[in-house]
Design a protein around this motif. Structure first.
Motif, short mmCIF file in Angstrom:
data_model
loop_
_atom_site.label_atom_id
_atom_site.label_comp_id
_atom_site.label_asym_id
_atom_site.label_seq_id
_atom_site.Cartn_x
_atom_site.Cartn_y
_atom_site.Cartn_z
N TRP A 212 -144.83 -21.07 -28.89
CA TRP A 212 -144.60 -19.92 -28.03
C TRP A 212 -144.81 -20.27 -26.56
N THR A 213 -145.59 -21.31 -26.29
CA THR A 213 -145.76 -21.74 -24.89
C THR A 213 -144.47 -22.35 -24.34
N GLN A 214 -143.57 -22.78 -25.25
CA GLN A 214 -142.25 -23.26 -24.83
C GLN A 214 -141.19 -22.15 -24.94
N ALA A 215 -141.31 -21.33 -25.99
CA ALA A 215 -140.30 -20.30 -26.24
C ALA A 215 -140.36 -19.19 -25.20
N MET A 216 -141.56 -18.76 -24.82
CA MET A 216 -141.67 -17.62 -23.91
C MET A 216 -141.10 -17.93 -22.52
N PRO A 217 -141.38 -19.10 -21.92
CA PRO A 217 -140.74 -19.41 -20.64
C PRO A 217 -139.22 -19.43 -20.74
N ALA A 218 -138.70 -19.97 -21.86
CA ALA A 218 -137.25 -20.01 -22.03
C ALA A 218 -136.68 -18.60 -22.09
N MET A 219 -137.35 -17.70 -22.80
CA MET A 219 -136.85 -16.33 -22.92
C MET A 219 -136.96 -15.58 -21.59
N LEU A 220 -138.01 -15.86 -20.81
CA LEU A 220 -138.14 -15.24 -19.48
C LEU A 220 -137.03 -15.72 -18.55
N ILE A 221 -136.75 -17.03 -18.59
CA ILE A 221 -135.65 -17.57 -17.79
C ILE A 221 -134.33 -16.92 -18.21
N GLY A 222 -134.16 -16.73 -19.53
CA GLY A 222 -132.96 -16.10 -20.03
C GLY A 222 -132.82 -14.66 -19.56
N LEU A 223 -133.93 -13.91 -19.55
CA LEU A 223 -133.89 -12.52 -19.11
C LEU A 223 -133.42 -12.42 -17.66
N LEU A 224 -133.98 -13.28 -16.80
CA LEU A 224 -133.64 -13.22 -15.38
C LEU A 224 -132.29 -13.87 -15.08
N GLY A 225 -132.10 -15.10 -15.58
CA GLY A 225 -130.92 -15.88 -15.22
C GLY A 225 -129.67 -15.54 -16.00
N TYR A 226 -129.83 -15.01 -17.22
CA TYR A 226 -128.67 -14.64 -18.03
C TYR A 226 -128.53 -13.12 -18.14
N GLY A 227 -129.67 -12.41 -18.29
CA GLY A 227 -129.63 -10.97 -18.51
C GLY A 227 -129.44 -10.15 -17.25
N ILE A 228 -130.46 -10.16 -16.36
CA ILE A 228 -130.37 -9.41 -15.11
C ILE A 228 -129.18 -9.90 -14.29
N SER A 229 -128.95 -11.20 -14.32
CA SER A 229 -127.80 -11.76 -13.60
C SER A 229 -126.50 -11.18 -14.12
N LEU A 230 -126.37 -11.03 -15.45
CA LEU A 230 -125.14 -10.47 -16.01
C LEU A 230 -124.98 -8.99 -15.67
N VAL A 231 -126.08 -8.24 -15.66
CA VAL A 231 -126.02 -6.84 -15.25
C VAL A 231 -125.45 -6.74 -13.84
N LEU A 232 -125.97 -7.56 -12.93
CA LEU A 232 -125.48 -7.55 -11.55
C LEU A 232 -124.02 -8.02 -11.48
N PHE A 233 -123.67 -8.99 -12.33
CA PHE A 233 -122.29 -9.49 -12.36
C PHE A 233 -121.34 -8.37 -12.78
N VAL A 234 -121.73 -7.56 -13.77
CA VAL A 234 -120.89 -6.45 -14.21
C VAL A 234 -120.73 -5.43 -13.08
N LEU A 235 -121.83 -5.13 -12.38
CA LEU A 235 -121.75 -4.19 -11.26
C LEU A 235 -120.82 -4.72 -10.17
N ALA A 236 -120.86 -6.04 -9.96
CA ALA A 236 -119.96 -6.64 -8.97
C ALA A 236 -118.50 -6.56 -9.44
N LEU A 237 -118.27 -6.83 -10.74
CA LEU A 237 -116.91 -6.71 -11.29
C LEU A 237 -116.37 -5.31 -11.06
N ARG A 238 -117.24 -4.32 -11.25
CA ARG A 238 -116.83 -2.92 -11.11
C ARG A 238 -116.32 -2.64 -9.70
N GLY A 239 -116.91 -3.30 -8.71
CA GLY A 239 -116.57 -3.00 -7.32
C GLY A 239 -115.67 -4.01 -6.64
N LEU A 240 -115.55 -5.24 -7.20
CA LEU A 240 -114.81 -6.29 -6.50
C LEU A 240 -113.61 -6.83 -7.26
#
Length: 352
Positions: A212-240
């Motif tokens: 879990w000391t390896q899995a949790m950092p990977a999942m946190l990176i995924g939340l920010l770099g893949y998840g929140i990033s994709l939410v923002l990407f969708v919002l950008a698609l909507r407007g651009l």
């Protein structure tokens, strides 16, 4: 003289690129500690679990959105191409290809995204946008070029990575079709499905579940770099629209390299500064774009978060307390007018 605009969609696209770009040097610290397939699965699981928890807090449920049947197919296609096939092809290609060659080939995503948007989905692009995208892609190519050699290897690896870029380009264009829907659902659902499938593939080929000391950092990176990033990407698609969002997002390699230099002490080469100049010029061309002409909006029925601006003059079939912005299905009536605009969800008209 063209006025520079940093609109909310532009800011969303650049922040999405920053988060995704930052994920690369941090995820790099985990490479070698676990299977690449399992690492991809953990990144997506972090995205899916995290975003769906946010949805539960926001909505107090995980209720599926009301989408037309056709939009479910667009979303499913985006999940399959972008969340499953793309990562699997990339991981297979990385086994067969040197890191420098792989990095260089990944810049194909922006080019393929724009080409599909312009040729297949008929999105408008003027010379300024094309020139800006080419400069950004050129900067990405310079940034990924290695002065230490480029091993020949098999042709299978580069073809697989090129296939991954094509999958993500298809994903970007399909996601635009549903970008008016809830961005948290679109990104969270994609992360959950892709995370489960990629993790299952990793375990099926014999990868051991990391601590879990390896899995949790990977999942946190995924939340920010893949998840929140994709939410923002969708919002950008909507407007651009797809091509412009993809061009802004292709600054991610530069952002990742800058973080690697500042946080992990990597050397800033001459190529880095040349790439920064090219990308900066490309972004400037996009920021200073002004697209204005008389255009006609056809009748349309859809639902998204909105205020009652010139495009949203409609009646309500429910008691409304005057709160804005709000979300509900609403009908657009035909209107012809002139104003500056992007190819957003209300401006997908043809051009003579």
């Amino acid at each position: 003289m063209t006025k520079m605009m940093l609109s909310r969609p532009v800011a969303a696209a650049l922040l999405a690129a920053a988060l995704f770009g930052a994920s690369t040097p941090f995820a790099k610290q985990l490479v070698g500690q676990t299977s690449p397939f399992l690492l991809a699965g953990l990144l997506y699981l972090g995205s899916g679990i995290g975003l769906n928890l946010i949805r539960i807090v926001r909505d107090r449920s995980l209720q599926l959105p009301t989408m037309p049947a056709s939009e479910w197919w667009w979303w499913l296609g985006a999940v399959i191409f972008g969340g499953v096939l793309g990562p699997l092809l990339l991981m297979f290609g990385l086994v067969q290809t040197t890191a420098s060659t792989a990095s260089m080939l990944l810049n194909l995503e922006a080019v393929l995204t724009a080409l599909l948007a312009w040729v297949v989905f008929k999105e408008n692009a003027d010379r300024r946008i094309v020139a800006g995208m080419l400069l950004i892609v050129a900067g990405g190519l310079l940034l990924s070029w290695s002065s230490t050699g480029h091993g020949q290897g098999s042709w299978i690896g580069p073809v697989a990575i090129g296939g991954a870029c094509l999958c993500w380009a298809i994903d970007n264009n399909l996601t635009r079709k549903v970008s008016a829907q809830d961005a948290l659902f679109l990104a969270g659902g994609k992360g959950a499905v892709a995370g489960v499938i990629n993790t299952a593939v990793g375990l099926a080929i014999g990868a051991a579940w990391p601590s879990w000391t390896q899995a949790m950092p990977a999942m946190l990176i995924g939340l920010l770099g893949y998840g929140i990033s994709l939410v923002l990407f969708v919002l950008a698609l909507r407007g651009l629209g797809t091509a412009r969002t993809g061009a802004y997002f292709s600054t991610a390699p530069f952002i990742g390299a800058a973080i690697a230099i500042l946080c992990f002490g990597e050397h800033a080469s001459t190529m880095f500064w040349l790439a920064a100049a090219l990308m900066g010029t490309g972004v400037w061309l996009h920021l200073t774009e002004r697209h204005e002409h008389e255009h006609t909006h056809e009748a349309m029925l859809h639902a998204h978060r909105h205020v009652h601006d010139e495009h949203h003059q409609h009646e309500h079939d429910f008691d409304w307390d005057g709160t804005e912005p709000h979300t509900h299905p609403h009908q657009h009536t035909p209107i012809t007018h002139t104003h500056p605009h992007y190819p957003d969800i209300h401006h997908r008209h043809g051009h003579a």
